[in-house]
Motif scaffolding. Structure first.
Motif, PDB file in Angstrom:
ATOM      1  N   PRO A   7       3.126  -0.293  -0.017  1.00  0.00           N
ATOM      2  CA  PRO A   7       3.345  -1.527   0.751  1.00  0.00           C
ATOM      3  C   PRO A   7       4.486  -2.335   0.120  1.00  0.00           C
ATOM      4  N   ALA A   8       5.387  -2.856   0.943  1.00  0.00           N
ATOM      5  CA  ALA A   8       6.585  -3.523   0.414  1.00  0.00           C
ATOM      6  C   ALA A   8       6.239  -4.689  -0.519  1.00  0.00           C
ATOM      7  N   ASP A   9       5.105  -5.353  -0.278  1.00  0.00           N
ATOM      8  CA  ASP A   9       4.773  -6.498  -1.134  1.00  0.00           C
ATOM      9  C   ASP A   9       4.269  -6.077  -2.514  1.00  0.00           C
ATOM     10  N   LEU A  10       4.087  -4.776  -2.737  1.00  0.00           N
ATOM     11  CA  LEU A  10       3.670  -4.302  -4.068  1.00  0.00           C
ATOM     12  C   LEU A  10       4.828  -3.720  -4.874  1.00  0.00           C
ATOM     13  N   LEU A  11       6.026  -3.785  -4.296  1.00  0.00           N
ATOM     14  CA  LEU A  11       7.167  -3.092  -4.874  1.00  0.00           C
ATOM     15  C   LEU A  11       7.396  -3.397  -6.357  1.00  0.00           C
ATOM     16  N   PRO A  22      12.947  17.265  10.545  1.00  0.00           N
ATOM     17  CA  PRO A  22      12.499  17.085  11.930  1.00  0.00           C
ATOM     18  C   PRO A  22      10.978  17.067  12.114  1.00  0.00           C
ATOM     19  N   ALA A  23      10.219  17.645  11.159  1.00  0.00           N
ATOM     20  CA  ALA A  23       8.757  17.692  11.348  1.00  0.00           C
ATOM     21  C   ALA A  23       8.031  16.526  10.675  1.00  0.00           C
ATOM     22  N   VAL A  24       8.784  15.630  10.037  1.00  0.00           N
ATOM     23  CA  VAL A  24       8.141  14.494   9.348  1.00  0.00           C
ATOM     24  C   VAL A  24       7.705  13.465  10.381  1.00  0.00           C
ATOM     25  N   THR A  25       6.409  13.086  10.335  1.00  0.00           N
ATOM     26  CA  THR A  25       5.895  12.170  11.363  1.00  0.00           C
ATOM     27  C   THR A  25       5.463  10.819  10.797  1.00  0.00           C
ATOM     28  N   SER A  26       5.077  10.772   9.506  1.00  0.00           N
ATOM     29  CA  SER A  26       4.457   9.532   9.006  1.00  0.00           C
ATOM     30  C   SER A  26       5.418   8.636   8.235  1.00  0.00           C
ATOM     31  N   LEU A  27       6.626   9.110   7.966  1.00  0.00           N
ATOM     32  CA  LEU A  27       7.565   8.306   7.171  1.00  0.00           C
ATOM     33  C   LEU A  27       8.908   8.218   7.877  1.00  0.00           C
ATOM     34  N   SER A  28       9.562   7.078   7.705  1.00  0.00           N
ATOM     35  CA  SER A  28      10.920   6.951   8.247  1.00  0.00           C
ATOM     36  C   SER A  28      11.818   6.248   7.242  1.00  0.00           C
ATOM     37  N   PRO A  29      13.139   6.389   7.425  1.00  0.00           N
ATOM     38  CA  PRO A  29      14.067   5.749   6.502  1.00  0.00           C
ATOM     39  C   PRO A  29      13.736   4.267   6.332  1.00  0.00           C
ATOM     40  N   GLY A  30      13.808   3.806   5.082  1.00  0.00           N
ATOM     41  CA  GLY A  30      13.485   2.418   4.784  1.00  0.00           C
ATOM     42  C   GLY A  30      12.106   2.261   4.167  1.00  0.00           C
ATOM     43  N   ASP A  31      11.199   3.221   4.422  1.00  0.00           N
ATOM     44  CA  ASP A  31       9.853   3.135   3.840  1.00  0.00           C
ATOM     45  C   ASP A  31       9.907   3.306   2.323  1.00  0.00           C
ATOM     46  N   TRP A  32       9.050   2.587   1.628  1.00  0.00           N
ATOM     47  CA  TRP A  32       8.926   2.752   0.173  1.00  0.00           C
ATOM     48  C   TRP A  32       7.828   3.748  -0.123  1.00  0.00           C
ATOM     49  N   VAL A  33       8.095   4.651  -1.048  1.00  0.00           N
ATOM     50  CA  VAL A  33       7.132   5.714  -1.352  1.00  0.00           C
ATOM     51  C   VAL A  33       7.042   5.973  -2.856  1.00  0.00           C
ATOM     52  N   LEU A  34       5.950   6.658  -3.194  1.00  0.00           N
ATOM     53  CA  LEU A  34       5.703   7.049  -4.574  1.00  0.00           C
ATOM     54  C   LEU A  34       5.225   8.494  -4.542  1.00  0.00           C
TER      55      LEU A  34
END
Ligand code: BGC
Ligand code: ZN
Length: 338
Positions: free
Chosen positions: A141-145, A75-87
């Motif tokens: 960024p999705a284009d760097l996947l 509930p406290a996560v503000t900068s990421l949402s489902p679907g985002d790509w992360v490392l």
């Protein structure tokens, strides 16, 4: 979920079924792992020469170079949402945090009590799912996947180069990278992107696939060195002799970063360092800023060259990455999920 672990009791690398991790703290993020890269650190971990499992466990989930997709957030996560790509970043602060860990520079931890995911005391990412805190994830960024798995090793390189450039008082022009593995090639690309005249020196002969990747990037490849001309040297070969070669290749006022060399080098004349005002330093891990630099740089490197650096393997195909002979392709990446 399936995972690849090092069992510290049987001293074996194996596939194992583990419970899926769950969101526990409000700032937690659940990620589905897409792929995991393997490096020299993993190969050494698998020979049990260093590394240790989390407290209370006798096994360690391997893998610290991962790319994943957010599938759940606390509930406290503000900068990421489902679907985002992360490392994920690798290192976690010591506890209680030293002054550097407290200011977000765990890469410079002063107590030595830091932990590293997939290496020291925390499970890694060679599994279908993992949980991390929001602040420990870097957005991809999705284009760097397709090449994002190179961001973690590149972040290590970015930090070393930024430090070397800062230390070189009159502005570096020529650079030499020793070693044509993934770290060496990424270092050469990053130095080239900064406008330096770069050469890579390594033991592979000139028609080896790694030498061809270097040349495909428009960078000189040499099997042996000239010497005394480089303003910046990046050692990325892992051997004491490479460090000696690196230092011998320095111009006056040159700066040499050691990223992999171990052992006690013979044949280094310390007085030379003094009279030529040369600097040698060691560098490990990465700062948040070097992760940001890595994302930016990766976006401007030649995609064809990056593609040549990567070979993909199946989930548990460990004979072709960790246990077997070193591949000609610099970076083996295990596909975990799509
Ligand atoms: C990782 C670093 C880590 C280092 C030492 C490397 O392979 O890229 O993030 O700090 O190993 O454990
Ligand atoms: Zn690594």
């Amino acid at each position: 979920m399936k995972a690849v672990v090092l069992d510290f009791e049987s001293r074996r690398l194996e596939r194992r079924d583990l419970p899926e991790p769950r969101l526990e703290r409000a700032t937690d993020v659940l990620i589905r792992i897409r792929e995991v890269g393997v490096c020299g650190t993993d190969r050494e971990l698998a020979s049990f020469s260093f590394g240790y499992p989390p407290a209370g466990d006798s096994f360690l989930v391997l893998g610290h170079e991962a790319v994943g997709q957010v599938v759940g957030t606390g509930p406290a996560v503000t900068s990421l949402s489902p679907g985002d790509w992360v490392l994920p970043s690798v290192r976690r602060a010591c506890d209680p945090p030293c002054a550097n860990c407290a200011r977000g520079r765990r890469d410079l931890c002063l107590s030595g009590g830091y932990r590293e995911r997939g290496i020291y005391g925390l499970h890694g990412y060679f599994s279908e799912y993992a949980v991390d805190s929001e602040q420990d994830l870097v957005r991809v960024p999705a284009d760097l996947l397709e090449c994002a798995v190179l961001i973690e090793p590149l972040s290590v390189v970015e930090k070393a180069i930024a430090t070397a450039v800062r230390m070189h008082e009159s502005g570096p022009r020529r650079a030499l990278v020793i070693g044509a593995g993934a770290v060496g090639i990424l270092a050469a690309l990053a130095l080239q992107a900064r406008g330096l005249d770069v050469a890579v020196q390594s033991l592979e002969d000139p028609d080896h696939p790694r030498a061809r990747i270097v040349r495909a990037a428009g960078i000189r490849y040499q099997a042996s060195g000239g010497g005394g001309e480089a303003d910046i040297v990046i050692e990325a070969a892992g051997a004491a002799e490479a460090a000696v070669t690196g230092v011998r290749s320095l111009a006056r006022s040159g700066v040499c970063a050691l990223l992999g060399a171990k052992g006690a080098p013979a044949g280094m004349e310390l007085l030379d360092l003094i009279v030529k005002s040369q600097t040698v330093f060691g560098s490990v891990n990465a700062s948040p800023e070097s992760f940001r630099d890595a994302v930016i740089d990766l976006g401007r490197f030649d995609r064809r060259v990056l593609g040549m650096m990567i070979r993909r393997a199946g989930f548990g195909d460990l004979e072709h990455s960790i246990l077997g002979p070193l591949s000609d392709t610099p970076k083996t990446v295990h596909v975990v999920g799509e």
